[in-house]
Design a protein around this motif. Structure first.
Motif, short mmCIF file in Angstrom:
data_model
loop_
_atom_site.label_atom_id
_atom_site.label_comp_id
_atom_site.label_asym_id
_atom_site.label_seq_id
_atom_site.Cartn_x
_atom_site.Cartn_y
_atom_site.Cartn_z
N UNK B 137 0.84 -1.20 0.00
CA UNK B 137 0.00 0.00 0.00
C UNK B 137 0.87 1.25 0.00
N UNK B 138 2.05 1.18 0.65
CA UNK B 138 2.96 2.33 0.65
C UNK B 138 3.46 2.60 -0.77
N UNK B 139 3.74 1.54 -1.50
CA UNK B 139 4.17 1.71 -2.90
C UNK B 139 3.07 2.35 -3.75
N UNK B 223 -8.48 6.01 6.12
CA UNK B 223 -9.75 5.66 5.49
C UNK B 223 -10.17 4.24 5.83
N UNK B 224 -9.20 3.40 6.18
CA UNK B 224 -9.53 2.01 6.47
C UNK B 224 -8.50 1.37 7.36
N UNK B 283 -7.35 -4.51 -0.53
CA UNK B 283 -7.38 -3.46 0.49
C UNK B 283 -7.66 -2.11 -0.17
N UNK B 284 -6.95 -1.83 -1.26
CA UNK B 284 -7.10 -0.53 -1.91
C UNK B 284 -8.48 -0.42 -2.55
N UNK B 285 -8.97 -1.51 -3.09
CA UNK B 285 -10.34 -1.50 -3.63
C UNK B 285 -11.35 -1.17 -2.53
N UNK B 286 -11.13 -1.74 -1.36
CA UNK B 286 -12.09 -1.54 -0.26
C UNK B 286 -12.08 -0.10 0.23
N UNK B 291 -12.90 6.21 0.01
CA UNK B 291 -11.68 7.00 0.07
C UNK B 291 -11.62 8.10 -0.98
N UNK B 292 -12.58 8.10 -1.91
CA UNK B 292 -12.50 9.06 -3.01
C UNK B 292 -12.41 10.49 -2.51
N UNK B 293 -13.24 10.82 -1.49
CA UNK B 293 -13.20 12.20 -1.03
C UNK B 293 -12.06 12.45 -0.05
N UNK B 294 -11.54 11.38 0.54
CA UNK B 294 -10.41 11.56 1.46
C UNK B 294 -9.11 11.68 0.67
#
Lengths: 372, 372
Positions: B137-139, B223-224, B283-286, B291-294
């Motif tokens: 996720x960091x990448x 966000x998650x 994870x990123x999909x979830x 997360x769009x507005x964050x």
């Protein structure tokens, strides 16, 4: 058309047609004997007609009856007392009949059963979990249904056998074919304590199509299916789809995300179809939700008996506590005619209260345990 | 009451009150300086009043400012350009302020972040998965938020650091306290590339209560939250509850059902609160869903710049490509006054487009990568 002709016609269809042929099933409303006659005459307009007609040449269903008999298998047809009515949920995808080998009454076993399936290339983790889960549900009075394959399937059967539970193997080959060969002894043990079942004619060997359609029977027979390990493309995935399509409870055992044989299970859980379960109690809780009507024994045997028509109750009361009795003895004891006794036994058997054994009928194992 | 008095009052509250005191937070509507004055006068009718008043005796907030300064920590208060506005979702449970140590702008890091938490007594499996997930996720440009504890937390931080990503450690002790002591070097590395954060005064040692309330900050910042391993009673379970309470996405990594440190995760998934995830993409999909507005950067840097007021755009364009610039240089380049530049930098920073560094401001790492 006598009853025997209908049964011979179903034996014929099990030999000449492929399972899961909805066109052929739709024609069955006019009776199996009529369907066979029309196939022979070339007057049934279905896709498989020509292939079926060719296989009819020189075929004698009595030969299959002899083959089945030689392997200790009996024929169970829709409507028979031993027919598992859950299979009727398959509609036109239901089997023409079943060859059943084994001491246990199939209907009684299926009425309170859980399917446990998974990968052939299972890990040690998966096999251990499958064995323990199967043993646990078998100890709680559930039959364990699976497919006798390598890996998870055989681990599940062995778990049930280890606690002297009932287990049902549904084969993708003839009921007399020891497949896989390494499981010949296992299949004998399953038949001794439970049932080995197939919708295919004796001697038929497995094929990819037969494995796939076999899975719908595993899914349909029980109230819920537990997938222990499954890759992303697997036969267990097909069983899972069938279970969902039949409104059965689908459950999945999670595993390490690093294990490829858990990835199919994780996907089933992610996509919302499967409930994540981790132990016996969670499995039984999950099937309990919709299992109440499939497993009336859970309501308590005494209450169940009280809810029965008077003649069922009297026939049940006529059964000796520790040994079987035949229909004539039960007629004498209960004061009913043989036909009334047989009808009552059918109902009692469907509810799992009595079972058919050598020498007649007896109070079922579960009921004896419950002290009824 | 000047701004400085308000900040000194918040520093005071961070020292004399326990975090997560909703009574005290409710009184803050009249300003922090007023609350401190009323506490000193004994006229604030809250449960913690007497304890707070005792701690005010001889207390000087400038001393905490010196202590923080000595450890390289800065104060970030609600409304500051660096304040992570996600914390406002905590309402009356929000922190009075934060001490932040580290090179990265906390708001920028948090705006696109994922929390990864789990058991201290993690297995090798759990630590491996946490490290790889955090690196992944960091990448993809997400900061990894965690609690710097043994086990999963430190594995997550290390995963982000290994790919030169941004990671944020939220401590249950003072920002200058190396706890656990074995993680002193890790905390230094986190501060160098990311942020070490605490709502507690410098020098404060951790306690059970502080661990529990700290978890709400980890849940709120991102966000998650992904729970990698957790027993049935665990701090990670508390973080998970906080995440759900804040309408954050809660995710769980499954493991073997035979592993006690996966049982808490399995329960979260079973009870419907957590989504089962098995890899970075899931994870990123979830988090993408909410997360769009964050994470406006996901909309693409160019589009984002175009949507900004003209002065923001001009200040951004005034920034050198590869080195920082201070406010005076930016004023000269853009033709604006210093105050206009500072206001624009505040907006750009909130959107993650620029970051504060030694020597002034520069285009943020993510934007430089995006080639803006």
């Amino acid at each position: 058309v006598s009853v025997d002709d209908e049964r011979l016609a179903r034996i014929t269809l099990m030999r000449i047609a492929e399972p899961d042929d909805v066109e052929l099933s739709a024609a069955l409303s006019s009776g199996a004997a009529d369907v066979v006659a029309r196939l022979r005459a070339g007057s049934l307009p279905i896709k498989a007609a020509e292939a079926c007609r060719r296989r009819l040449d020189g075929y004698d269903p009595l030969r299959d009856l002899e083959l089945a008999d030689a392997s200790g298998a009996r024929l169970v047809c829709p409507g028979d007392p031993e027919w598992p009515t859950q299979l009727d949920d398959l509609g036109l995808r239901g089997p023409f009949g079943l060859w059943v080998r084994g001491e246990t009454d199939l209907r009684r076993a299926a009425v309170r059963s859980i399917s446990v399936v998974g990968a052939r290339a299972a890990t040690g983790y998966g096999q251990t979990v499958a064995t323990e889960l199967a043993a646990g549900v078998a100890e709680r009075g559930f039959a364990v249904v699976s497919g006798a394959a390598y890996g998870i399937d055989s681990a599940a059967h062995r778990g049930a056998l280890a606690v002297a539970g009932v287990t049902v193997a549904v084969l993708a080959c003839g009921v007399d074919v020891p497949y896989p060969r390494a499981h010949a002894a296992l299949l004998c043990r399953i038949a001794a304590d439970g049932c080995v079942v197939s919708e295919l004619a004796p001697g038929v060997t497995p094929s990819r199509h037969r494995f796939l359609v076999r899975n719908r029977l595993i899914a349909a027979l029980s109230a819920g299916t537990v997938v222990v390990e499954a890759g992303l493309r697997s036969g267990a995935g097909r069983t899972a789809e069938d279970a969902l399509g039949l409104c059965r409870v689908l459950m999945g055992i999670p595993g390490p995300v690093t294990s490829v044989v858990s990835s199919g299970v994780h996907r089933m859980i992610r996509e919302g179809g499967a409930i994540l379960v981790t132990n016996v109690a969670e499995v039984i809780e999950a099937v309990g939700d919709i299992g109440a009507d499939l497993a009336p024994v859970q309501r308590g045997p005494a209450a169940l008996l009280d809810s029965l028509p008077g003649e069922c109750r009297r026939v049940f009361d006529a059964l000796p506590a520790r040994r079987p009795a035949d229909v004539l003895e039960l007629a004498r004891e209960s004061g009913f005619g043989a036909e009334q006794v047989i009808a009552a036994l059918g109902q009692l058997s469907a509810l799992g209260l009595v079972e058919r054994v050598d020498g007649g009928w007896r109070i079922s194992r579960g009921m004896r345990r419950a002290g009824a």
